[in-house]
Motif scaffolding. Structure first.
Motif, short mmCIF file in Angstrom:
data_model
loop_
_atom_site.label_atom_id
_atom_site.label_comp_id
_atom_site.label_asym_id
_atom_site.label_seq_id
_atom_site.Cartn_x
_atom_site.Cartn_y
_atom_site.Cartn_z
N TRP A 62 0.83 -1.20 0.00
CA TRP A 62 0.00 0.00 0.00
C TRP A 62 0.87 1.25 0.00
N PHE A 63 0.22 2.41 0.13
CA PHE A 63 0.89 3.72 0.06
C PHE A 63 1.58 3.93 -1.28
N ALA A 64 0.91 3.48 -2.36
CA ALA A 64 1.49 3.66 -3.69
C ALA A 64 1.48 5.13 -4.07
N ARG A 65 2.53 5.54 -4.76
CA ARG A 65 2.61 6.87 -5.33
C ARG A 65 2.37 6.77 -6.84
N SER A 66 3.09 7.48 -7.64
CA SER A 66 2.79 7.54 -9.07
C SER A 66 3.56 6.51 -9.90
N GLU A 67 4.80 6.21 -9.52
CA GLU A 67 5.69 5.49 -10.43
C GLU A 67 6.06 4.10 -9.89
N SER A 68 5.74 3.10 -10.70
CA SER A 68 6.05 1.71 -10.38
C SER A 68 5.77 0.89 -11.63
N ASP A 69 6.36 -0.28 -11.72
CA ASP A 69 6.02 -1.19 -12.82
C ASP A 69 4.82 -2.07 -12.49
N PHE A 70 4.40 -2.07 -11.22
CA PHE A 70 3.29 -2.92 -10.78
C PHE A 70 2.28 -2.12 -9.96
N ASP A 71 1.04 -2.58 -9.98
CA ASP A 71 0.12 -2.36 -8.87
C ASP A 71 0.31 -3.55 -7.95
N SER A 72 0.41 -3.30 -6.64
CA SER A 72 0.96 -4.35 -5.77
C SER A 72 0.20 -4.47 -4.45
N PRO A 73 -1.02 -5.02 -4.48
CA PRO A 73 -1.78 -5.16 -3.23
C PRO A 73 -1.30 -6.35 -2.39
N HIS A 74 -1.62 -6.27 -1.08
CA HIS A 74 -1.54 -7.41 -0.17
C HIS A 74 -2.96 -7.71 0.28
N VAL A 75 -3.34 -8.97 0.23
CA VAL A 75 -4.68 -9.35 0.64
C VAL A 75 -4.60 -10.57 1.55
N TYR A 76 -4.98 -10.36 2.81
CA TYR A 76 -5.08 -11.46 3.77
C TYR A 76 -6.52 -11.52 4.31
N PHE A 77 -6.83 -12.58 5.01
CA PHE A 77 -8.07 -12.76 5.77
C PHE A 77 -9.29 -13.05 4.90
N ARG A 78 -9.30 -12.63 3.62
CA ARG A 78 -10.48 -12.82 2.80
C ARG A 78 -10.07 -12.93 1.34
N ASN A 79 -10.98 -13.40 0.53
CA ASN A 79 -10.78 -13.44 -0.91
C ASN A 79 -11.47 -12.23 -1.52
N LYS A 80 -10.69 -11.35 -2.08
CA LYS A 80 -11.16 -10.07 -2.57
C LYS A 80 -11.23 -10.09 -4.10
N LYS A 81 -12.21 -9.37 -4.65
CA LYS A 81 -12.27 -9.23 -6.11
C LYS A 81 -11.20 -8.25 -6.54
N LEU A 82 -10.21 -8.72 -7.27
CA LEU A 82 -9.09 -7.89 -7.70
C LEU A 82 -9.45 -7.17 -8.99
N LYS A 83 -9.04 -5.92 -9.09
CA LYS A 83 -9.36 -5.10 -10.25
C LYS A 83 -8.08 -4.50 -10.84
N PRO A 84 -7.35 -5.26 -11.66
CA PRO A 84 -6.14 -4.73 -12.29
C PRO A 84 -6.46 -3.48 -13.10
#
Length: 507
Positions: A382-404
């Motif tokens: 988390w705490f993403a800013r503007s520049e990266s090669d990835f979107d990079s979530p962490h997901v624990y405790f539940r199965n979340k609908k991911l939205k690339p």
């Protein structure tokens, strides 16, 4: 005894591993200690037959002051990277080497998951000479370093020479006829002999490219021009009784082959830099590596975990620059330099879950410019800013609908389900399981509900937490001593086959 630097290998070397006196008692190097102050001493005979003698240290945590035959040689600070000294004028036939090591777990410097009051996701702190110590005899002009830049046809090798007249750089091009590309399925390595004057050394390389770009409307990671799914495991590099140091000399190979046998092709090396042998085995056995930079600074649960988990933002441009921030940036650059020649290393994580985070956009630009042949996950979690090669979530405790989105999405931590195989005492992890079938079932369900549906939209990878149990944390695929697999291999390989079927649509 294995040569400690397989990427620049010479026929002759003098190992200093083995028994030392440590704080006045016999002990072993390499090995982890827990004392804040340590005095290492080793006496040895040495026959000098060449004009240059280099004393090498794989790593010492954290500050090391080195003395040879009563003379101060120099010092090094930082517990994860190699260092060396020219001792040509100080070494004799009979020698005494003394290394004073201090480690007060000063958070000014990268320290990873170590904490004095260990527990949960924090582990026993280590100190001392935890990697190999050795000597090399060299001619007056010698090969000091190499940088190997590959494409899909061959390699450009830049050779740094050192000698009495200073430094110089020589360049070689190695073209490969009918080249075989390096992949996890076919980790083809080519060896090459370097010879300059009286010095000879062997290097190796693999031919591969990695990039992130949009392919037919889908954000995609490409290996050698073909879409790849980074089916990975979080690997923190802790080993039973040895902590940072495995008791088994073949432990790195066994870990890599163990996760490959479960269908994985990627390890995220989490907040630790390993000895050179780990990366060699990843190169040789065919394992993609996402290398974390090692965190420094204070970890604050509310700021770094609670706010991030709740989705709050964080402007990391206003962190005060000081010794910590300067050292972290230099440590990142040195990490790049050290791992540059390894084909297995395809990406870097710069900051993890806000811990120690500052100027993430600037670090992305700096590191990408220095080595554009890799991908960069600027802010994992988390705490993403503007520049990266990835979107990079962490997901624990539940199965979340991911939205690339417009960038490839890397689910850079997930799972973490626990199975206690009789460890006793405190335990830590996410979601208890009663047996191997239950643990495997939770993992399969996570892939079916959260991972598989998102791949077509641009999910490019998934990093399951984690490779092995570590102390209180019992969410490993293996026990901490690697004696038992905690999941059902056939079910894990079904996940891999399903991912292969989905990815085949994009090839």
């Amino acid at each position: 005894m294995k040569y400690p630097r397989p990427q620049l290998k010479r026929a002759e070397w003098y190992p200093l591993d083995g028994e030392w006196m440590i704080n006045g008692e016999p002990g072993r190097v390499p090995g982890c200690r827990t004392e804040e102050k340590l005095r290492y001493e080793k006496s040895f005979a040495f026959d000098k037959t060449k004009p240059t003698v280099i004393l090498h240290f794989g790593a010492a945590d954290n500050l090391a002051r080195v003395y040879l035959n009563g003379e101060y040689i120099g010092e090094h600070i930082g517990g994860y990277l190699p260092f060396s000294f020219d001792v040509s004028d100080k070494i004799g036939h009979e020698n005494t080497l003394v290394v004073e090591v201090e480690d007060e777990l000063d958070h000014t410097y990268p320290y990873g998951k170590q904490r004095k009051d260990r527990g949960g996701m924090w582990y026993t702190p280590v100190s001392g000479l935890w990697q190999s110590v050795w000597l090399e005899q060299l001619p007056s002009v010698y090969i000091a370093d190499v940088k190997i830049k590959t494409d899909l046809l061959g390699a450009d090798i830049s050779v740094l020479l050192k000698g009495p007249e200073g430094e110089s750089v020589k360049n070689e091009r190695v073209n490969i006829e009918n080249p075989e590309l390096w992949t996890p399925e076919n980790p083809r390595l080519y060896t090459h002999k370097l010879k300059y004057g009286d010095d000879e050394a062997e290097v190796y390389f693999g031919l591969r490219t990695v990039e992130a770009r949009n392919v037919n409307g889908r954000p995609t990671v490409l290996l050698n021009g073909f879409p790849v799914f980074l089916h990975g495991v979080l690997d923190q590099g802790y080993f039973g009784k040895g902590l940072f140091v495995p008791e088994d000399v073949d432990a790195y190979e066994k870990d890599i082959k163990g996760v490959k046998a479960l269908g994985f092709n990627t390890l995220r090396k989490h907040i630790k830099i390993e000895p050179e042998e780990f990366y060699y085995e990843a190169d040789r056995c065919g394992m993609l590596v996402i290398q974390d930079m090692v965190n420094s600074g204070e970890y604050r649960f509310f700021r770094d975990t609670v706010l991030g988990t709740l989705g709050f933002g964080y402007d990391d441009r206003h962190v005060k620059h000081d010794r910590r921030t300067e050292f972290f940036t230099e440590h990142c650059k040195e990490t790049q330099d050290r791992l540059y020649n390894h084909p297995s290393v395809i990406a870097y994580t710069v900051f993890n879950e806000g811990w120690g985070q500052f100027d993430s956009d600037r670090h992305y630009r700096l590191l990408k410019e220095r080595d554009p042949s890799r991908l960069y996950d600027s802010t994992s979690g988390w705490f993403a800013r503007s520049e990266s090669d990835f979107d990079s979530p962490h997901v624990y405790f539940r199965n979340k609908k991911l939205k690339p989105g417009v960038r490839p999405m890397l689910l850079s931590e997930c799972g973490g389900f626990t199975l206690d195989l009789g460890t006793g005492g405190r335990t830590y992890g996410y979601g208890k399981c009663s047996d191997k079938a239950a643990l495997t079932g939770k993992i399969v369900s996570m892939y079916e509900k959260m991972v598989f549906p998102a791949v077509k939209a641009g999910l490019c990878g998934c990093i399951y937490t984690q490779l092995s149990d570590i102390e209180d944390e019992i969410n490993g695929l293996f026990t901490s001593d690697r004696s038992e697999i905690k999941v059902l291999p056939e079910k894990m390989n079904e996940i891999s086959r399903k991912l292969g079927e989905i990815m085949s649509e994009f090839r």
